[in-house]
Motif scaffolding. Sequence first.
Motif, PDB file in Angstrom:
ATOM      1  N   SER A  41     -41.277  23.862 -65.006  1.00 25.67           N
ATOM      2  CA  SER A  41     -39.807  24.457 -64.868  1.00 25.67           C
ATOM      3  C   SER A  41     -39.298  25.163 -63.537  1.00 25.67           C
ATOM      4  O   SER A  41     -38.390  24.793 -62.832  1.00 25.67           O
TER       5      SER A  41
ATOM      6  N   GLU B 227     -36.648  23.840 -60.764  1.00 27.71           N
ATOM      7  CA  GLU B 227     -35.632  24.448 -60.180  1.00 27.71           C
ATOM      8  C   GLU B 227     -35.616  24.685 -58.806  1.00 27.71           C
ATOM      9  O   GLU B 227     -34.596  24.782 -58.177  1.00 27.71           O
TER      10      GLU B 227
ATOM     11  N   VAL C 242     -35.038  18.538 -67.048  1.00 28.03           N
ATOM     12  CA  VAL C 242     -35.098  20.179 -67.492  1.00 28.03           C
ATOM     13  C   VAL C 242     -34.949  20.062 -69.065  1.00 28.03           C
ATOM     14  O   VAL C 242     -35.694  20.658 -69.662  1.00 28.03           O
TER      15      VAL C 242
END
Length: 241
Positions: free
Chosen positions: A39, A43, A152
């Motif tokens: 994650s 990002e 995501v």
Amino acid sequence: MQSARSIYIAVVILILATGVGGYVDIESDALQGRHLEVSKGLEHMVRLNQELTNMLVIAVLEQNTLRTASYDTLNAELEATIQTVADLTQAQRSLSDDISALREDHRKLHVVEDAARKLMHADRWREAHAMLFDESYVMAKKVYESNSETAVSALTGVLATAEERFDRIRLAAFAMRIGAVVLLLWVGAMFSRRLRTELAEQARLQREIAASNLALEEKGLQRTAELEAANHQLQALSATD
């Protein structure tokens, strides 16, 4: 014999349930840690991509090649991040496919961006501007961003699915532990009951033995008395003769 077997079974179940529960906890922690890294990587990829885009747009608008001085560094960092995320998701087919798609999207964007940078350094600003604001490039950027969001979402879904599976295993392990504890309690109750019964039986047997010994002792005393009386009679007869 049956109680001992039941105890062995209960102990084995407890060991297995504890082992399964510990394994699930370790795997769950490892999965969450790995997904947290993925994650963060996703990002970071989105942020780096935005920085690269803004860098090129500002450079072409200002017609200042110095704005692109850190492009190679950021692009290398982005490629390294993509590789890291790809390595972390190798074991998960759906996520791995999404990351592969992101890598391919980035490769296509990089080809256009690198060509635009070369035009900038050649002072061909109009062509560089047209290339970066071309509909196909803008669409490719949107596709890349969309795929990032998809990755995501896929990551969140995979994590939720895995947690549901781990929760089911935890519940099964907990049920096994409860069953083993109940079995141990049942065996303990049966053993206690049998022990009380055996103690009561031993006490009864001791009373019977004591009563039997008392009866034998009384019979012995009675027999001794009879023998003494017979001896007295014989002595009396002998004296008379």
